[in-house]
Design a protein around this motif. Structure first.
Motif, PDB file in Angstrom:
ATOM      1  N   LEU A 188      10.344  18.219  20.319  1.00  0.00           N
ATOM      2  CA  LEU A 188       8.982  18.677  20.583  1.00  0.00           C
ATOM      3  C   LEU A 188       8.920  20.048  21.238  1.00  0.00           C
ATOM      4  O   LEU A 188       7.840  20.624  21.374  1.00  0.00           O
ATOM      5  CB  LEU A 188       8.252  17.656  21.468  1.00  0.00           C
ATOM      6  CG  LEU A 188       7.989  16.285  20.844  1.00  0.00           C
ATOM      7  CD1 LEU A 188       7.273  15.381  21.830  1.00  0.00           C
ATOM      8  CD2 LEU A 188       7.166  16.418  19.570  1.00  0.00           C
ATOM      9  N   SER A 189      10.064  20.602  21.669  1.00  0.00           N
ATOM     10  CA  SER A 189      10.039  21.894  22.361  1.00  0.00           C
ATOM     11  C   SER A 189       9.581  23.019  21.440  1.00  0.00           C
ATOM     12  O   SER A 189       9.207  24.098  21.908  1.00  0.00           O
ATOM     13  CB  SER A 189      11.431  22.213  22.917  1.00  0.00           C
ATOM     14  OG  SER A 189      12.389  22.325  21.869  1.00  0.00           O
ATOM     15  N   ARG A 190       9.607  22.797  20.110  1.00  0.00           N
ATOM     16  CA  ARG A 190       9.152  23.829  19.179  1.00  0.00           C
ATOM     17  C   ARG A 190       7.645  24.085  19.293  1.00  0.00           C
ATOM     18  O   ARG A 190       7.131  25.063  18.770  1.00  0.00           O
ATOM     19  CB  ARG A 190       9.497  23.417  17.750  1.00  0.00           C
ATOM     20  CG  ARG A 190       8.750  22.190  17.248  1.00  0.00           C
ATOM     21  CD  ARG A 190       9.260  21.731  15.890  1.00  0.00           C
ATOM     22  NE  ARG A 190      10.629  21.253  15.997  1.00  0.00           N
ATOM     23  CZ  ARG A 190      11.356  20.834  14.942  1.00  0.00           C
ATOM     24  NH1 ARG A 190      10.827  20.891  13.727  1.00  0.00           N
ATOM     25  NH2 ARG A 190      12.585  20.404  15.114  1.00  0.00           N
ATOM     26  N   PHE A 191       6.951  23.172  20.019  1.00  0.00           N
ATOM     27  CA  PHE A 191       5.502  23.340  20.202  1.00  0.00           C
ATOM     28  C   PHE A 191       5.155  24.023  21.522  1.00  0.00           C
ATOM     29  O   PHE A 191       3.995  24.022  21.932  1.00  0.00           O
ATOM     30  CB  PHE A 191       4.803  21.978  20.148  1.00  0.00           C
ATOM     31  CG  PHE A 191       4.949  21.262  18.834  1.00  0.00           C
ATOM     32  CD1 PHE A 191       4.226  21.681  17.726  1.00  0.00           C
ATOM     33  CD2 PHE A 191       5.809  20.196  18.703  1.00  0.00           C
ATOM     34  CE1 PHE A 191       4.353  21.028  16.516  1.00  0.00           C
ATOM     35  CE2 PHE A 191       5.959  19.539  17.489  1.00  0.00           C
ATOM     36  CZ  PHE A 191       5.231  19.953  16.390  1.00  0.00           C
ATOM     37  N   GLN A 192       6.138  24.629  22.161  1.00  0.00           N
ATOM     38  CA  GLN A 192       5.907  25.235  23.481  1.00  0.00           C
ATOM     39  C   GLN A 192       4.884  26.365  23.443  1.00  0.00           C
ATOM     40  O   GLN A 192       4.217  26.635  24.423  1.00  0.00           O
ATOM     41  CB  GLN A 192       7.228  25.744  24.057  1.00  0.00           C
ATOM     42  CG  GLN A 192       8.151  24.649  24.551  1.00  0.00           C
ATOM     43  CD  GLN A 192       9.417  25.201  25.175  1.00  0.00           C
ATOM     44  OE1 GLN A 192       9.600  26.424  25.290  1.00  0.00           O
ATOM     45  NE2 GLN A 192      10.312  24.314  25.584  1.00  0.00           N
ATOM     46  N   GLY A 193       4.738  27.017  22.342  1.00  0.00           N
ATOM     47  CA  GLY A 193       3.828  28.157  22.275  1.00  0.00           C
ATOM     48  C   GLY A 193       2.369  27.793  22.122  1.00  0.00           C
ATOM     49  O   GLY A 193       1.498  28.669  22.244  1.00  0.00           O
ATOM     50  N   LEU A 194       2.086  26.514  21.869  1.00  0.00           N
ATOM     51  CA  LEU A 194       0.699  26.112  21.673  1.00  0.00           C
ATOM     52  C   LEU A 194      -0.071  26.153  22.991  1.00  0.00           C
ATOM     53  O   LEU A 194       0.485  25.826  24.049  1.00  0.00           O
ATOM     54  CB  LEU A 194       0.631  24.701  21.081  1.00  0.00           C
ATOM     55  CG  LEU A 194       1.186  24.544  19.662  1.00  0.00           C
ATOM     56  CD1 LEU A 194       1.089  23.075  19.239  1.00  0.00           C
ATOM     57  CD2 LEU A 194       0.432  25.436  18.686  1.00  0.00           C
ATOM     58  N   PRO A 195      -1.326  26.551  22.961  1.00  0.00           N
ATOM     59  CA  PRO A 195      -2.121  26.578  24.208  1.00  0.00           C
ATOM     60  C   PRO A 195      -2.345  25.173  24.744  1.00  0.00           C
ATOM     61  O   PRO A 195      -2.518  24.214  23.987  1.00  0.00           O
ATOM     62  CB  PRO A 195      -3.432  27.228  23.785  1.00  0.00           C
ATOM     63  CG  PRO A 195      -3.525  26.977  22.305  1.00  0.00           C
ATOM     64  CD  PRO A 195      -2.111  26.993  21.795  1.00  0.00           C
ATOM     65  N   LYS A 196      -2.358  25.045  26.063  1.00  0.00           N
ATOM     66  CA  LYS A 196      -2.599  23.749  26.693  1.00  0.00           C
ATOM     67  C   LYS A 196      -4.103  23.470  26.733  1.00  0.00           C
ATOM     68  O   LYS A 196      -4.913  24.399  26.857  1.00  0.00           O
ATOM     69  CB  LYS A 196      -2.036  23.743  28.113  1.00  0.00           C
ATOM     70  CG  LYS A 196      -0.526  23.933  28.179  1.00  0.00           C
ATOM     71  CD  LYS A 196      -0.056  23.969  29.618  1.00  0.00           C
ATOM     72  CE  LYS A 196       1.441  24.189  29.686  1.00  0.00           C
ATOM     73  NZ  LYS A 196       1.922  24.274  31.094  1.00  0.00           N
ATOM     74  N   PRO A 197      -4.486  22.203  26.644  1.00  0.00           N
ATOM     75  CA  PRO A 197      -5.923  21.874  26.660  1.00  0.00           C
ATOM     76  C   PRO A 197      -6.635  22.403  27.889  1.00  0.00           C
ATOM     77  O   PRO A 197      -7.763  22.906  27.790  1.00  0.00           O
ATOM     78  CB  PRO A 197      -5.927  20.339  26.625  1.00  0.00           C
ATOM     79  CG  PRO A 197      -4.640  19.969  25.988  1.00  0.00           C
ATOM     80  CD  PRO A 197      -3.659  21.010  26.422  1.00  0.00           C
ATOM     81  N   GLU A 198      -5.976  22.307  29.053  1.00  0.00           N
ATOM     82  CA  GLU A 198      -6.645  22.755  30.273  1.00  0.00           C
ATOM     83  C   GLU A 198      -6.867  24.266  30.271  1.00  0.00           C
ATOM     84  O   GLU A 198      -7.829  24.760  30.883  1.00  0.00           O
ATOM     85  CB  GLU A 198      -5.861  22.351  31.522  1.00  0.00           C
ATOM     86  CG  GLU A 198      -4.405  22.773  31.533  1.00  0.00           C
ATOM     87  CD  GLU A 198      -3.490  21.708  30.984  1.00  0.00           C
ATOM     88  OE1 GLU A 198      -2.331  21.660  31.434  1.00  0.00           O
ATOM     89  OE2 GLU A 198      -3.927  20.934  30.107  1.00  0.00           O
ATOM     90  N   ASP A 199      -5.985  25.025  29.586  1.00  0.00           N
ATOM     91  CA  ASP A 199      -6.182  26.473  29.507  1.00  0.00           C
ATOM     92  C   ASP A 199      -7.411  26.799  28.654  1.00  0.00           C
ATOM     93  O   ASP A 199      -8.185  27.699  28.984  1.00  0.00           O
ATOM     94  CB  ASP A 199      -4.929  27.134  28.912  1.00  0.00           C
ATOM     95  CG  ASP A 199      -3.717  26.983  29.818  1.00  0.00           C
ATOM     96  OD1 ASP A 199      -3.911  26.825  31.036  1.00  0.00           O
ATOM     97  OD2 ASP A 199      -2.585  27.005  29.294  1.00  0.00           O
TER      98      ASP A 199
END
Length: 362
Positions: free
Chosen positions: A201-212
């Motif tokens: 799942l680390s390949r999704f690190q660039g996705l924005p977080k919901p809280e942001d």
């Protein structure tokens, strides 16, 4: 940022009030009485009675004295200060409290065959049990809360004005949406997998977080206590004014059914008026953020008294109110409240010194 949230919350409250019709109330859970009655007749019966006026006046004086005493001496009492700090220390558990408060009643409502409120006997088992279990697991938590909120709003605006009785669900869904899953939750576990190098799942690190994303829209966790206060307070006001004062004969049927005048020997009219006044007063305090923790504790006591005093009243229908009242004991009023803007200055005017220092335990 928070102002946008508050404007949206205020608009939603206005829409809910505008949609209010002659809805059933919690008394529908325990009686089938539909005898007519008017608020004018109720008020005339109460305010034409010297005994009722004396009791109401004495009660008002007692409440005012207790409030002034609390404002004057609470800052110098170590017990109150320790209780306040201890409650505030429970904030890390707030998301879990909220998820339990909403998830469990939803699962129960789904299996019991009603939609949010026992007054709406609509079978939506798969939907409610699904949302409830997802919230309990803390999986896609904000999406589940949003689905629940949209479902409630759709049903209310459609054909079930009785759902105003379950307005506390709006408070819970909004607070969960603003705060997020917290821990323990499946979302937090997945987030840690994403943050750990070498995981799939680390390949999704660039996705924005919901809280942001929400923060960029001005929707921050700081607004959650305000949403809780506003909608929970509006719910108590609705229960007190509409259920008790606008349906006095129906409420009086509950008093007669359980012989409540034998518990507190006053007239049925005063029973109904006093119950409505108490619920409405608690609602106003919560709505304005005035002595919020005390008001939340009073709400908890009212619910507990109802639970044991009315044995036919379904416990499950009150779990959300219990949980959200407990959550407000933890959060306090937060911003945009009388507690924040007025109470400190008032306490200073009453001669209250600085807060006491907590002594180390032995």
């Amino acid at each position: 940022m928070i102002r946008r949230t508050l404007r949206w919350v205020a608009s939603a409250v206005a829409l809910s009030i505008a949609a209010a019709g002659p809805a059933a109330a919690h008394v529908d859970y325990v009686t089938d009485e539909t005898a007519p009655g008017t608020v004018g007749e109720l008020f005339a019966a109460v305010f034409s009675s010297p005994v009722a006026l004396a009791l109401l006046g004495g009660g008002g004086v007692a409440v005012a004295a207790v409030t002034l005493g609390y404002l004057r001496f609470s800052g110098s009492l170590l017990d109150i200060e320790v209780a306040r700090r201890t409650l505030a220390s429970y904030r890390p558990y707030l998301p879990w409290m909220l998820r339990l408060s909403i998830g469990l009643p939803l699962v129960g409502a789904g299996f019991a065959g009603y939609l949010f409120s026992p007054s709406v006997p609509v079978n939506a088992r798969l939907l409610q049990v699904g949302i409830g279990f997802v919230l309990l697991f803390g999986l896609a938590t904000r999406i589940a809360a949003l689905v629940g909120l949209v479902t409630y709003a759709w049903a209310l605006a459609g054909q079930f004005p009785e759902l105003l009785l379950a307005g506390e669900y709006v408070a819970g869904f909004l607070a969960i949406f603003l705060i997020g899953p917290g821990q323990p939750s499946a979302d937090m576990m997945l987030r840690r997998m994403v943050a750990t190098e070498g995981t799939i799942l680390s390949r999704f690190q660039g996705l924005p977080k919901p809280e942001d994303v929400l923060s960029a829209l001005g929707l921050t966790p700081a607004a959650a206590p305000v949403a809780l206060r506003v909608f929970l307070g509006a719910n108590f006001i609705y229960l007190g004014v509409v259920q008790k004062w606008f349906q006095p004969e129906q409420a009086a049927a509950v008093v007669a059914k359980y012989d409540l005048t034998a518990v507190v020997p006053v007239s049925p009219e005063l029973w109904v008026f006093g119950a409505g006044l108490t619920e409405a007063a608690v609602g106003v305090l919560l709505l304005t953020g005035t002595l919020t923790r005390g008001a939340a504790a009073a709400a908890f006591v009212i619910l507990t008294t109802t639970l044991f005093g009315l044995p036919d009243d379904p416990v499950l229908a009150h779990v959300t109110l219990f949980g959200l009242s407990s959550a407000l004991m933890v959060t306090g009023a937060s911003g945009f409240s009388v507690d924040e803007a007025v109470v400190p200055a008032l306490r200073n005017r009453l001669g209250v010194g600085g807060d006491v220092t907590e002594r180390p335990s032995t």
